[in-house]
Write an enzyme that holds these catalytic residues in place. Structure first.
Site, PDB file in Angstrom:
ATOM      1  N   ASP A  35       0.855  -1.187   0.000  1.00  0.00           N
ATOM      2  CA  ASP A  35       0.000   0.000   0.000  1.00  0.00           C
ATOM      3  C   ASP A  35       0.890   1.235   0.000  1.00  0.00           C
ATOM      4  O   ASP A  35       2.002   1.208   0.561  1.00  0.00           O
ATOM      5  CB  ASP A  35      -0.910   0.018   1.240  1.00  0.00           C
ATOM      6  CG  ASP A  35      -2.106   0.942   1.056  1.00  0.00           C
ATOM      7  OD1 ASP A  35      -3.219   0.439   0.823  1.00  0.00           O
ATOM      8  OD2 ASP A  35      -1.921   2.172   1.124  1.00  0.00           O
ATOM      9  N   ASN A 121     -12.641  -0.764  -9.039  1.00  0.00           N
ATOM     10  CA  ASN A 121     -13.718  -0.292  -9.915  1.00  0.00           C
ATOM     11  C   ASN A 121     -13.313   0.912 -10.754  1.00  0.00           C
ATOM     12  O   ASN A 121     -12.458   1.689 -10.336  1.00  0.00           O
ATOM     13  CB  ASN A 121     -14.944   0.076  -9.069  1.00  0.00           C
ATOM     14  CG  ASN A 121     -15.712  -1.152  -8.639  1.00  0.00           C
ATOM     15  OD1 ASN A 121     -15.955  -2.046  -9.429  1.00  0.00           O
ATOM     16  ND2 ASN A 121     -16.098  -1.192  -7.363  1.00  0.00           N
ATOM     17  N   HIS A 176     -19.978  -5.001 -14.187  1.00  0.00           N
ATOM     18  CA  HIS A 176     -20.205  -4.877 -12.739  1.00  0.00           C
ATOM     19  C   HIS A 176     -20.591  -3.418 -12.503  1.00  0.00           C
ATOM     20  O   HIS A 176     -19.790  -2.601 -12.059  1.00  0.00           O
ATOM     21  CB  HIS A 176     -18.926  -5.236 -11.973  1.00  0.00           C
ATOM     22  CG  HIS A 176     -19.043  -5.046 -10.481  1.00  0.00           C
ATOM     23  ND1 HIS A 176     -20.045  -5.608  -9.724  1.00  0.00           N
ATOM     24  CD2 HIS A 176     -18.264  -4.340  -9.615  1.00  0.00           C
ATOM     25  CE1 HIS A 176     -19.876  -5.270  -8.458  1.00  0.00           C
ATOM     26  NE2 HIS A 176     -18.814  -4.490  -8.367  1.00  0.00           N
TER      27      HIS A 176
END
Length: 315
Positions: A35, A121, A176
């Site tokens: 991260d 996304n 999606h």
């Protein structure tokens, strides 16, 4: 003994719950978090490592850097912003692409040659972007995409019919997102066609409103997002189901987003379709029969993602 190693890129809500699902089900032996917020990655890894003390499986959980990808079997892409309740998943495209640009270079430099499962996304467009930019084989880059939407659909159908969701099979396909569609002609209960059951039992199955059910499944994620500001548990178990299927070479058919190269009459687009998953990733796309209306809805969804992919590549 070869251990099973997973690297999760992104230690936020989604990445952390994916990791928790992976370790509680004993799917991997090594779990590494990457991260941009190094402290967060270290903290998530430590918290999960504490949990393993009381789990039946030993898992080495730690934070690391991109060099960890060199011998990773699977990389999970979970970086990027969550949409708020006033956005669609596609509205986060610019911000997510900005994150992906910081990832692609180090991933390629690491020599990663495993299977990339993307959650970020807009799921289908980002998976396509990552495949194009990393140069990984298309079968090795997939998105969870409508694996989760299909689970939501089966849950809603179970609530409406009183039949356990594990005895119901139905696929959400395409995006999606808002343009997704349901292949109702292939939905079944215990192997019996749902549309046939609706004809034979008008007093019960015949009262099902398929449009309302599809809408409820599509809106499920937004209801969760509105109430708790993130989705976590559903996507965690959906991701784990995909990873298990790959690690155990199960040849299970799951609705995942992969590159279409003529299937369903579509090319050069990532869309969610039933695919045979195994040790070599998305090994084969299954072309289920659909009505003309369903094919048109699927085509419209693909066109939406094709246009947004062009936008993504230009950012």
């Amino acid at each position: 003994m070869k251990t099973r190693k997973i690297v999760v890129i992104g230690a936020g809500h989604v990445g952390s719950h994916c990791g928790f699902s992976l370790i509680t089900q004993g799917v991997c032996d090594e779990l590494v978090y990457l991260d941009t917020d190094r402290d967060k990655a270290v903290s998530q890894a430590m918290d999960l490592a504490d949990a393993t003390v009381y789990l039946p499986h030993h898992v080495n959980v730690r934070a690391g850097d991109y060099n960890e990808l060199a011998d990773a079997d699977i990389a999970v892409m979970a970086a990027g912003p969550l949409p708020d309740e006033h956005q669609t998943r596609m509205d986060t495209l610019g911000a997510t692409i900005k994150e992906m640009k910081t990832v692609v270079g180090p991933m390629k430099e690491s020599g990663f040659s495993g299977i990339l499962v993307s959650i970020s996304n807009p799921a289908d467009v980002i998976a396509h972007y990552l495949q194009e930019r990393t140069g990984l084989p298309a079968r090795h880059v997939i998105s969870t995409s409508t694996t989760l939407d299909s689970a939501r659909l089966r849950r809603v159908l179970s609530e409406r019919t009183g039949i356990d969701q594990k005895s119901i099979h139905a696929y959400v396909m395409g995006e999606h997102g808002e343009s997704q569609m349901v292949a109702w002609s292939n939905a079944s209960v215990a192997g019996v066609s749902l549309t046939e059951l609706m004809k034979k039992h008008p007093e019960s199955y015949g009262k099902l409103n398929l449009d309302e059910i599809a809408a409820a499944a599509r809106k499920g994620g937004w209801i969760v997002l509105h109430g708790k500001k993130s989705t976590e548990f559903g996507i965690g178990t959906a991701l784990t189901e995909i990873v298990k299927t790959i690690f155990h070479d199960e040849k299970k058919i799951l609705p995942v987003s992969c590159l279409l190269e003529g299937q369903y009459g579509q090319r050069n687009v990532y869309a969610s379709v039933p695919a045979v998953l195994g040790a070599d990733g998305a090994e084969r796309i299954v072309e289920i029969g659909m009505t003309q209306e369903e094919l048109e809805k699927f085509g419209d969804s693909c066109e939406t993602m094709r246009k947004n992919f062009k936008i993504a590549m230009g950012l």
